[in-house]
Design an enzyme around this catalytic site. Structure first.
Site, short mmCIF file in Angstrom:
data_model
loop_
_atom_site.label_atom_id
_atom_site.label_comp_id
_atom_site.label_asym_id
_atom_site.label_seq_id
_atom_site.Cartn_x
_atom_site.Cartn_y
_atom_site.Cartn_z
N SER A 79 0.58 -1.29 -0.10
CA SER A 79 -0.16 -0.12 -0.01
C SER A 79 0.88 1.24 0.00
O SER A 79 0.58 2.29 -0.14
CB SER A 79 -0.87 0.07 1.15
OG SER A 79 -0.08 0.04 2.68
N LYS B 231 -5.22 4.52 5.77
CA LYS B 231 -4.26 5.45 5.96
C LYS B 231 -4.51 6.71 5.46
O LYS B 231 -5.30 6.86 4.90
CB LYS B 231 -2.84 4.60 6.22
CG LYS B 231 -2.44 3.90 4.89
CD LYS B 231 -1.05 3.36 5.13
CE LYS B 231 -0.29 3.13 3.87
NZ LYS B 231 0.92 2.43 4.05
N HIS C 224 3.79 -10.87 4.73
CA HIS C 224 3.27 -9.72 5.26
C HIS C 224 4.55 -9.40 6.28
O HIS C 224 5.09 -10.35 6.98
CB HIS C 224 1.95 -9.71 6.02
CG HIS C 224 1.50 -8.53 5.83
ND1 HIS C 224 1.78 -7.39 6.92
CD2 HIS C 224 0.39 -7.69 5.19
CE1 HIS C 224 1.00 -6.34 6.55
NE2 HIS C 224 0.32 -6.67 5.73
N GLY C 225 4.69 -8.33 6.58
CA GLY C 225 5.63 -7.85 7.82
C GLY C 225 4.82 -8.05 9.17
O GLY C 225 3.67 -8.17 9.07
N ASP C 226 5.63 -8.36 10.18
CA ASP C 226 4.70 -8.81 11.37
C ASP C 226 4.43 -7.76 12.35
O ASP C 226 3.71 -8.02 13.24
CB ASP C 226 5.57 -9.63 12.41
CG ASP C 226 6.94 -8.74 12.89
OD1 ASP C 226 7.15 -7.48 12.26
OD2 ASP C 226 7.93 -9.37 13.21
N ASP D 36 -23.26 30.93 19.05
CA ASP D 36 -22.94 30.76 17.49
C ASP D 36 -23.72 31.92 16.59
O ASP D 36 -24.65 31.75 15.84
CB ASP D 36 -23.50 29.28 16.98
CG ASP D 36 -23.22 29.01 15.53
OD1 ASP D 36 -22.35 29.59 15.03
OD2 ASP D 36 -24.07 28.12 14.97
C1 SPV Z 1 -22.60 24.32 12.12
O1 SPV Z 1 -22.03 23.03 12.60
O2 SPV Z 1 -22.19 25.14 12.61
C2 SPV Z 1 -23.45 24.35 11.33
C3 SPV Z 1 -24.43 23.20 10.84
O3 SPV Z 1 -23.65 25.36 10.52
S1 SPV Z 1 -25.81 23.44 11.95
O4 SPV Z 1 -25.30 23.66 13.28
O5 SPV Z 1 -26.87 22.39 11.77
O6 SPV Z 1 -26.62 24.55 11.51
MG MG Z 2 -22.62 26.98 11.53
#
Ligand code: SPV
Ligand code: MG
Length: 432
Positions: free
Chosen positions: A9, A44, A89-91, A204
């Site tokens: 990989s 990975k 394979h590597g161990d 927010d």
């Molecule tokens: C956030 O994660 O800040 C988003 C998504 O804007 S939501 O909270 O659903 O509005």
């Molecule tokens: Mg948001």
């Protein structure tokens, strides 16, 4: 002559790999399974050299008789097809996160009498340095920024998990589960305005300024490599948004999502319970256009988030806006809802896809969370964002620990509900 199978990989071929190829080819005719980009990325980091490049290199290494594509981490299909006498394979997989794959491999070999030969894994510090060098290359802005588009075109469907600091970034970066022979990881990270604000104890409402939001991105970027989707709230004033786009691009962010609201933004999960104003189609289209004009690279994406369903403006309004924002240059569309029932989102996707087959659709299924990723993919969605679950997991755990200590006047009772710090430290990358 025995047939020998070795799965590869890596995109950095070093002396350790040459040594194992030499040893494997001494046991018989050596077939090398080259993991596809998607399979490598599933357990990975995303490979820096793509599948074709890696095939070219491996095909030309002495001792390799032929190469075959390996499309999943599991050996099941490839062993059933090739039935090699020996798997080499590597161990290291006895103890790392490939252990379940090893166990499945041994079971399959036992079924037909094949044999597993494991060689000691080279712990040469130089090889470790090489790996950490390549990892740091993957986190460079140009490589990282382009990766979201790459993964989208490769898989058509991407999942992103919320990260709000370096540690949650590491959890999103490194958490892998193995299921039915496949490995599953999140493809990308979401830097949520809600969680970024909450982590700082702030509402927010676009109160946490861009400088602080960028600091969060940097903290995450310093320790991870996955592509980042940034919650840009309303994008602010168009005159400011163009600067934000350039800064995000420079940082290596892959996509910004801006929502078509104006004035004091509140979180969408409040819906119409609070005063929120949707922007006009004209204004918001202009913002998208300005953002697209401002960006310097072709990889950066601007996603238009439509709040019509959140603000109960109806399906027609949502669709009109979606088509208008795509016309204005949006690279993706996010449609949001706070209903538990997913039907309005499903209806939106079906109607949008009747006219537009290619623009990626982004969903944040926090409320409408009963639908599986597989079903969303089938319906035509492309990016699923788990927007706040890590924060919602950590808050009750922290509260419980705090209460337990207060109740017992000591920390002993708390021990069984918390992780030993040794385990946490083992998640932190150390530069050598
Ligand atoms: C956030 O994660 O800040 C988003 C998504 O804007 S939501 O909270 O659903 O509005
Ligand atoms: Mg948001």
């Amino acid at each position: 002559m025995s047939t020998v199978f070795l799965s590869v990989s890596t995109d950095i071929i070093h002396g350790g790999h040459i040594a194992i190829i030499e040893k494997a080819s001494a046991l018989g005719e050596l077939i090398v399974g080259v993991l596809t980009d998607e399979a490598v990325a599933s357990f990975k980091r995303y490979p820096l050299l793509n599948y074709d490049e890696r095939c070219k290199i491996l095909r030309n290494i002495k001792g390799v008789s032929r190469i075959v594509p390996q499309t999943e981490v599991s050996f099941k299909n490839i062993l059933n097809e090739l039935r090699p006498d020996i798997v080499v394979h590597g161990d290291n997989w006895q103890s790392d996160n490939l252990r379940p794959v090893r166990e499945e491999c041994i079971e399959l070999l036992n079924e037909y009498g094949g044999k597993l030969v494991e060689f000691p894994y080279s712990d040469n510090p130089e090889y470790k340095k090489l790996d950490s060098y390549f990892r740091s290359q993957s986190s460079l802005p140009d490589i990282r920024r382009a990766r979201l588009k790459k993964v989208l075109s490769m898989k058509g469907f991407v999942t992103a998990m919320e990260a709000h600091d370096g540690l949650t970034g590491l959890i999103v970066e490194n958490t892998v589960v193995y299921q039915e022979g496949g490995a599953h990881q999140f493809d990308a990270m979401w830097v949520s305005s809600l969680c970024d604000s909450t982590a700082k104890g702030k509402p927010d409402i676009e109160l946490v300024d861009m400088t602080s939001r960028f600091r969060t991105i940097e903290d995450i970027m310093e320790v991870t490599t996955k592509p980042i989707i940034f919650d840009g709230d309303t994008g602010g004033k168009t005159e400011h948004f163009v600067y934000t786009v350039r800064s995000l691009e420079r940082l290596g962010v892959s996509m910004v999502i801006i929502e078509d609201k104006t004035g004091l933004k509140k979180n969408s999960l409040f819906g119409t319970e609070v005063q929120q104003t949707q922007d006009s189609i004209e204004n918001f289209s202009e913002k998208i256009r300005a953002g697209k004009n401002a960006q310097k690279t072709k990889d950066f994406m601007i996603c238009a988030r439509i709040e019509s369903l959140i603000l109960e403006q109806g399906m027609e309004d949502a669709l009109t806006r979606a088509f208008a924002f795509v016309d204005a240059g949006a690279d993706a569309i996010m449609i949001h809802s706070r209903k538990k029932n997913p039907s309005e989102i499903q209806e939106f996707i079906a109607k949008f896809r009747e006219k537009n087959k290619s623009t990626p659709i982004v969903l944040v299924p926090t409320s409408f969370n009963s639908v599986t990723e597989e079903e969303w993919k089938e319906r035509g969605a492309n990016i699923i964002i788990y927007a706040n679950q890590l924060m919602r997991a950590e808050v009750p755990a922290m509260k419980k620990a705090a209460e337990t200590i207060l109740e017992n006047h000591r920390a002993k009772e708390c021990d069984e509900m918390i992780m030993p710090f040794k385990e946490i430290i083992s998640m932190i990358p150390v530069e050598e």
